[in-house]
Every structure is written in structure tokens, then in C-alpha cells.
Write a protein that holds these residues in place. Structure first.
Motif, PDB file in Angstrom:
ATOM      1  N   ILE A  82       0.843  -1.325  -0.109  1.00 19.66           N
ATOM      2  CA  ILE A  82       0.036   0.106  -0.237  1.00 19.66           C
ATOM      3  C   ILE A  82       0.883   1.303  -0.006  1.00 19.66           C
ATOM      4  N   ALA A 111      -0.552   1.457  -5.194  1.00 21.46           N
ATOM      5  CA  ALA A 111      -0.704   0.221  -4.549  1.00 21.46           C
ATOM      6  C   ALA A 111      -0.782  -1.116  -5.388  1.00 21.46           C
ATOM      7  N   GLU A 119      -4.813   3.074  -3.202  1.00 24.12           N
ATOM      8  CA  GLU A 119      -5.089   2.598  -1.828  1.00 24.12           C
ATOM      9  C   GLU A 119      -6.418   2.038  -1.506  1.00 24.12           C
ATOM     10  N   ALA A 120      -7.214   2.785  -2.104  1.00 23.31           N
ATOM     11  CA  ALA A 120      -8.740   2.553  -1.617  1.00 23.31           C
ATOM     12  C   ALA A 120      -9.081   1.254  -2.385  1.00 23.31           C
ATOM     13  N   ASP A 121      -8.432   0.813  -3.449  1.00 23.93           N
ATOM     14  CA  ASP A 121      -8.796  -0.580  -4.201  1.00 23.93           C
ATOM     15  C   ASP A 121      -8.395  -1.747  -3.459  1.00 23.93           C
ATOM     16  N   PHE A 122      -7.837  -1.404  -2.363  1.00 22.45           N
ATOM     17  CA  PHE A 122      -7.058  -2.689  -1.519  1.00 22.45           C
ATOM     18  C   PHE A 122      -7.729  -2.656  -0.012  1.00 22.45           C
ATOM     19  N   GLN A 123      -8.862  -2.059   0.195  1.00 25.44           N
ATOM     20  CA  GLN A 123      -9.437  -1.849   1.415  1.00 25.44           C
ATOM     21  C   GLN A 123     -10.667  -3.075   1.751  1.00 25.44           C
ATOM     22  N   GLY A 124     -10.610  -3.514   3.077  1.00 28.78           N
ATOM     23  CA  GLY A 124     -11.790  -4.204   3.261  1.00 28.78           C
ATOM     24  C   GLY A 124     -12.134  -5.525   2.457  1.00 28.78           C
ATOM     25  N   LYS A 125     -13.588  -5.503   2.399  1.00 29.85           N
ATOM     26  CA  LYS A 125     -13.952  -6.712   1.313  1.00 29.85           C
ATOM     27  C   LYS A 125     -13.470  -6.633  -0.142  1.00 29.85           C
ATOM     28  N   LYS A 126     -13.112  -5.620  -0.574  1.00 35.22           N
ATOM     29  CA  LYS A 126     -12.638  -5.400  -2.031  1.00 35.22           C
ATOM     30  C   LYS A 126     -11.486  -5.995  -2.070  1.00 35.22           C
ATOM     31  N   ARG A 127     -10.454  -5.871  -1.132  1.00 36.70           N
ATOM     32  CA  ARG A 127      -9.187  -6.320  -1.185  1.00 36.70           C
ATOM     33  C   ARG A 127      -9.343  -7.783  -0.961  1.00 36.70           C
ATOM     34  N   GLN A 128     -10.371  -8.509  -0.190  1.00 33.26           N
ATOM     35  CA  GLN A 128     -10.301  -9.834  -0.310  1.00 33.26           C
ATOM     36  C   GLN A 128     -10.742 -10.464  -1.628  1.00 33.26           C
TER      37      GLN A 128
END
Length: 248
Positions: A188, A196, A219-228
């Protein structure tokens, strides 16, 4: 690593430089780029000229020649596998609205071989053919994930570029451990590009790493459920690439 032949190493480096030179290269440039003496650079070029691997243009610059075609034809089927891998990247980028690329290792560098962009006005991936230090970012971690830690430490020490991974080796080792543990690593914005990325290794049937598949965003693309969700898509695509890019 100590059982190599220096003259062969210099000759290979000459071919690599010529392959990346868009408008050929002079003998002086090849000599400087391969750190050889003038006489060694001359003899290497004369050897390649003899076998038509290299030709000399009227402007005095050298470029790759037709004598290499039989070698390239032997790889035609493998190139078709890469064409299939490009389709996987295109689908990964389109379905997830995110950039992605496939990288391979060349000596102590990582080379961007394929790339795909979503339908957006801004591109985040570097052009195909771009080179970076092998140890850099999640791509480097993916490509090095099957190396032992001692060898990774040597590569970090020998890296000639002043990048974060050179100054902070734990960045490399932490990312490698993530890949060994869960199959992928995320960076990140801890890089000189301020973007990121998430990478996973692509392995052959023997388990050897042959490439790294990377998705690149903000960075926002790899947060929370989206990252999973992206991780699942990345690992699935890496498995597909494994079957397509069969370099065994």
C-alpha cells in the motif's frame, strides 16, 4: 552462481542491451552497458556478426539480425501460451476495473512482459518491456518467493538502485513471507511510484516460479472486502496463467 563464464555473461548482456535498444546501439554504448573493455566488446560483436546474430547498420550502430530467427521459432508455441495469458489479463482488468501486468525475471531485474488496463482514461502500469530491480515491490517478492532467505539477502545487498527495499530489507522479507503464507502480497503505497499493488507468483508444474501476476491501483482499491475479493480473483488468474504459460 560462481560457476559462470564471464565472457558468456558479457555476450548475453550484449544481446539483452541490443534487444532493448529501440534504434540500435554503438559499440561504445554496448561496451559501457556491459562494463567490458573495448577489445572484448569488439570480439563479442565480431562473433555475433559472423553468425548473423547481429548486423551493423550504415550509421555504425548494431542491431539484432536474422540469424536469431531459428532460436525464436523454437519458442513460437510458448509465445502462443503468452497470447492466452494476455487474454486472462484482459479479463482480470475488465471484470475488476483495475490494471494488471505479468512480469518475469531476467537476471537481477524484473521485466514487464504483458499488461492490461481497464477502460479508463488513466493508466497505472508501466509499458511492456519496462525493467525494475528484481527486489522491488510485490512483483519482486512474488518472483523471489521460492528463493531461500540467504539468496534474497544477497540480492538485496547487490542491488545497485537506491530503493526502499534496499534500505529496508524487511520490506522484501515481509512480502515474501506473506506470499509463502497466503499466496499473495500487498504493498500500500510504500514505493517510489506512490501506487498500491498486489502480486502472486505464477508457478510451473514443478513448483518453480516462472512469472508474477500483479494488479495495480490506488490504496482504496485494496481495503476491506474489496481487497479480499481482488485476492481471490488474483489467485484464480495466477492459476490460469500457470496452465497457459507452460515454460517447462
Amino acid at each position: 552462481m560462481k560457476n559462470t563464464i564471464p565472457a558468456v555473461e558479457k555476450a548475453m548482456a550484449t544481446l539483452v542491451l541490443l534487444a532493448s535498444a529501440r534504434n540500435g546501439a554503438s559499440q561504445a554504448a554496448l561496451q559501457q552497458g556491459t562494463a567490458t573493455t573495448a577489445s572484448t566488446a569488439y570480439r563479442i560483436l565480431q562473433t555475433f556478426l559472423k553468425h548473423d546474430w547481429v548486423r551493423k547498420r550504415q550509421d555504425g550502430h548494431y542491431e539484432l539480425s536474422h540469424g536469431l530467427l531459428p532460436l525464436l521459432l523454437a519458442f513460437r508455441q510458448r509465445l502462443e501460451h503468452f497470447d492466452h495469458a494476455q487474454g486472462i489479463l484482459d479479463r482480470l482488468a475488465s471484470e475488476n476495473d483495475i490494471a494488471c501486468k505479468l512480469s518475469i525475471r531476467q537476471d537481477n531485474e524484473q521485466l514487464t512482459l504483458l499488461r492490461a488496463e481497464p477502460d479508463a482514461p488513466i493508466a497505472l502500469t508501466g509499458r511492456s518491456g519496462s525493467r525494475f530491480p528484481l527486489i522491488e515491490g510485490t512483483v519482486g517478492a512474488a518472483l523471489l518467493s521460492r528463493e531461500d532467505d540467504e539468496r534474497i539477502a544477497e540480492l538485496i545487498h547487490d542491488c545497485p538502485t537506491a530503493i526502499a527495499e534496499k534500505e529496508q530489507p524487511e520490506l522484501v522479507f515481509n512480502a515474501v513471507r506473506d506470499i509463502r503464507r497466503r499466496g499473495y502480497a500487498v504493498n500500500i503505497r510504500k514505493n517510489r511510484w506512490n501506487i498500491a499493488a498486489m502480486s502472486a507468483p505464477v508457478s510451473n508444474a514443478d513448483g518453480a516460479v516462472i512469472a508474477a501476476l500483479t494488479i495495480i491501483g490506488l490504496e482504496a482499491d485494496f481495503q476491506g472486502k474489496k481487497r479480499q475479493a481482488l485476492a481471490r480473483c488474483l489467485l484464480h488468474a495466477a492459476a490460469e496463467c500457470r496452465d497457459s504459460v507452460a515454460l517447462t
